[in-house]
Design a protein around this motif. Structure first.
Motif, short mmCIF file in Angstrom:
data_model
loop_
_atom_site.label_atom_id
_atom_site.label_comp_id
_atom_site.label_asym_id
_atom_site.label_seq_id
_atom_site.Cartn_x
_atom_site.Cartn_y
_atom_site.Cartn_z
N GLU A 120 16.68 50.30 24.75
CA GLU A 120 17.29 51.72 25.00
C GLU A 120 17.00 52.06 26.49
O GLU A 120 17.71 52.64 27.26
CB GLU A 120 16.69 52.76 24.25
N HIS A 121 15.70 51.65 26.87
CA HIS A 121 15.43 52.34 28.51
C HIS A 121 16.53 51.64 29.42
O HIS A 121 16.80 52.03 30.57
CB HIS A 121 13.99 51.86 28.54
N ARG A 122 16.80 50.43 29.14
CA ARG A 122 17.47 49.80 30.15
C ARG A 122 18.94 50.26 30.15
O ARG A 122 19.71 50.25 31.01
CB ARG A 122 17.68 48.15 30.00
N LEU A 123 19.49 50.73 29.05
CA LEU A 123 20.61 51.31 28.88
C LEU A 123 20.67 52.84 29.63
O LEU A 123 21.69 53.10 30.44
CB LEU A 123 21.15 51.71 27.39
N VAL A 124 19.58 53.45 29.45
CA VAL A 124 19.48 54.93 30.28
C VAL A 124 19.58 54.52 31.71
O VAL A 124 20.19 55.14 32.26
CB VAL A 124 18.21 55.55 29.65
#
Length: 236
Positions: A120-124
């Motif tokens: 999720e952090h990489r998507l953000v």
């Protein structure tokens, strides 16, 4: 973003995209879960990082199936809207273009998504970095520093790890000093140069200059790839 929201509502109404909660993670309702409910769950700070990662891994694996790419964008819309709105602050004419850039960055990250806790952090980060790059190219330069709201744009919890993570990483890799990181965080928490000046012997103009320089260093480190997921100093 508005068009994405309409498309998301249509996909949700048709019931195309449903996750089986018992197969994804124990924190999900142990039944079929629709995408509107998923959006609500992912907006809850009580939903754990492992549960969030499990949801996003499942969504990413389904992105080529009918409706799931729209669903992925729709589930992330609260975060994506925050990014675009923060970056466009004071410049409403750029909002539509910023929406497009942030969405493109998010989708590129989704296409390249990998398994793991930080998915999720990489998507953000994909949406954040794309939006910053566009803003940096479009916004006028100040005599010193930049007016791009690099700190304001980073989404608060539950999306990502919060501004403290980004600032801590910037100190670890030598982009900012500890004092500069504290200054950026204080400014985000409402401490204006005037307030800082009243509490110290340092003039407000000096605080404003220091903050401007720190923001510029942070911005260019993000765009140069010195900061971000899986970079030196990043938590894994």
């Amino acid at each position: 973003m508005d068009l994405a929201g309409v498309a998301f509502a249509e996909v949700a109404e048709r019931g195309l995209c449903v996750l089986e909660g018992r197969d994804v993670h124990e924190e999900l309702p142990q039944r079929p879960v629709g995408i509107v409910e998923l959006q609500t769950l992912l907006g809850d700070t009580a939903f754990s990082a492992r549960a969030r990662a499990a949801v996003w891994r499942d969504i990413a694996e389904r992105q080529d199936e009918e409706g799931w790419l729209v669903a992925a964008v729709g589930v992330a819309l609260p975060m994506l809207r925050h990014l675009s709105a923060a970056l466009a602050e004071g410049r409403p004419g750029l909002r539509a273009d910023l929406d497009g850039e942030v969405l493109t960055g998010f989708l590129e990250a989704l296409r390249a998504s990998e398994s793991g806790l930080g998915v999720e952090h990489r998507l953000v980060w994909g949406g954040y970095r794309a939006g910053l790059a566009f803003a940096c190219a479009q916004f006028p330069r100040l005599p010193v520093g930049t007016c791009v709201p690099v700190a304001a744009a980073w989404p608060p919890r539950p999306w990502g790890a919060g501004l403290r993570w980004l600032l801590a990483q910037s100190v670890r890799v030598g982009v900012l000093s500890g004092a500069e990181a504290k200054l950026v965080l204080s400014a985000r928490q409402g401490a204006t140069p005037a307030v800082l000046s009243a509490a110290t012997v340092t003039p407000g103009e000096e605080w404003a200059l220091r903050l401007s320089v720190a923001h510029e260093r942070l911005l260019h480190a993000v765009l140069a790839g010195e900061l971000g997921p899986r970079q030196p100093g990043a938590s894994r």
